[in-house]
Design a protein around this motif. Structure first.
Motif, short mmCIF file in Angstrom:
data_model
loop_
_atom_site.label_atom_id
_atom_site.label_comp_id
_atom_site.label_asym_id
_atom_site.label_seq_id
_atom_site.Cartn_x
_atom_site.Cartn_y
_atom_site.Cartn_z
N TYR A 88 29.17 42.65 39.35
CA TYR A 88 29.98 41.46 39.59
C TYR A 88 30.86 41.15 38.38
O TYR A 88 32.01 40.76 38.52
N ALA A 89 30.29 41.33 37.20
CA ALA A 89 31.05 41.03 35.97
C ALA A 89 32.24 41.97 35.82
O ALA A 89 33.34 41.55 35.47
N GLU A 90 32.03 43.28 36.10
CA GLU A 90 33.14 44.23 36.01
C GLU A 90 34.21 43.91 37.04
O GLU A 90 35.41 43.93 36.73
N ALA A 91 33.79 43.61 38.27
CA ALA A 91 34.75 43.27 39.32
C ALA A 91 35.52 42.00 38.96
O ALA A 91 36.73 41.92 39.19
N ALA A 92 34.83 41.03 38.37
CA ALA A 92 35.49 39.79 37.95
C ALA A 92 36.56 40.09 36.90
O ALA A 92 37.64 39.49 36.92
N GLY A 93 36.27 41.05 36.01
CA GLY A 93 37.25 41.45 35.00
C GLY A 93 38.48 42.09 35.63
O GLY A 93 39.61 41.85 35.19
N VAL A 94 38.28 42.90 36.65
CA VAL A 94 39.40 43.55 37.34
C VAL A 94 40.25 42.52 38.07
O VAL A 94 41.47 42.50 37.98
N VAL A 95 39.57 41.63 38.81
CA VAL A 95 40.26 40.66 39.65
C VAL A 95 40.83 39.50 38.84
O VAL A 95 41.82 38.89 39.22
N GLY A 96 40.19 39.22 37.71
CA GLY A 96 40.65 38.11 36.87
C GLY A 96 40.16 36.76 37.36
O GLY A 96 40.91 35.79 37.40
N CYS A 97 38.89 36.72 37.77
CA CYS A 97 38.31 35.45 38.23
C CYS A 97 36.88 35.35 37.71
O CYS A 97 36.39 36.26 37.05
N ALA A 98 36.20 34.27 38.04
CA ALA A 98 34.83 34.06 37.60
C ALA A 98 33.86 34.93 38.41
O ALA A 98 34.15 35.30 39.55
#
Length: 199
Positions: free
Chosen positions: A145-155
């Motif tokens: 989830y943290a990596e995906a949040a980094g890609v998407v630019g959200c929490a």
């Protein structure tokens, strides 16, 4: 690579190109667009690799972030989705056909599996982009989830809630596809296994 080593760039490209291409393909459904996006990602990296900061996330997340921006821009411009087709072996045959004699049960199983995969692909492509990207990143590319949040630019919480909603939408779309086709038996078993992936 940052120091201008061409061999280092070639190695990086070989290692990361496949993942970036698959991400773009799963987001847009078009092999042509996915190829263009992949090229753009590595051109951007070549032109200014100093934008990558290891302290902010992995290189894969950085590359997927660039790919995501390109895909979303193209989708907004074109507003068209092209269906993806099953990949085949180099000789154009699927696995069990390539291996020799095939029983009718094997053919039916392969056909059912292929139809299920195509339904899932179409269901993922039909999701709104902000739901589709978290499914592609977390489910298909197995990002945290943290990596995906980094890609998407959200929490991280936003990724979790979008993924939860996307799984529910996919389950409904897949259930509806099986019910409207009137298929039973093995098709329903295949759907049940697939739906559990999103539950």
């Amino acid at each position: 690579m940052a120091a201008g080593d061409e061999d280092a760039f070639a190695t990086l490209y070989r290692r990361r190109q496949g993942g970036v291409y698959r991400f773009a393909l799963q987001m847009c459904g078009s092999a042509e667009i996915a190829e263009d996006v992949t090229q753009e990602v590595f051109m951007a990296l070549m032109q200014d690799c100093r934008n990558y900061d290891a302290a902010r996330g992995s290189l894969a997340a950085y590359l997927y972030g660039i790919a995501r921006n390109h895909v979303l821009r193209l989708l907004q411009r074109d507003r068209a989705y092209v269906p993806i087709h099953d990949e085949t072996d180099e000789d154009g045959a699927g696995g069990s056909i390539h291996e020799g004699l095939i029983s009718p049960c094997d053919l039916l199983a392969d056909l059912t599996r292929g139809e299920t995969i195509e339904r899932v692909r179409q269901a993922v492509l039909a999701l709104p982009a902000h739901y589709r990207e978290v499914v592609v990143l977390c489910e298909l590319h197995e990002m945290s989830y943290a990596e995906a949040a980094g890609v998407v630019g959200c929490a991280v919480g936003t990724v979790r809630s979008r993924l939860h909603r996307a799984r529910a939408m996919l389950t409904e779309k897949l259930r509806g596809a099986v019910e409207t086709s009137g298929e039973t038996g093995k098709a329903e078993e295949g759907f049940s296994r697939t739906a559990r992936c999103f539950a």
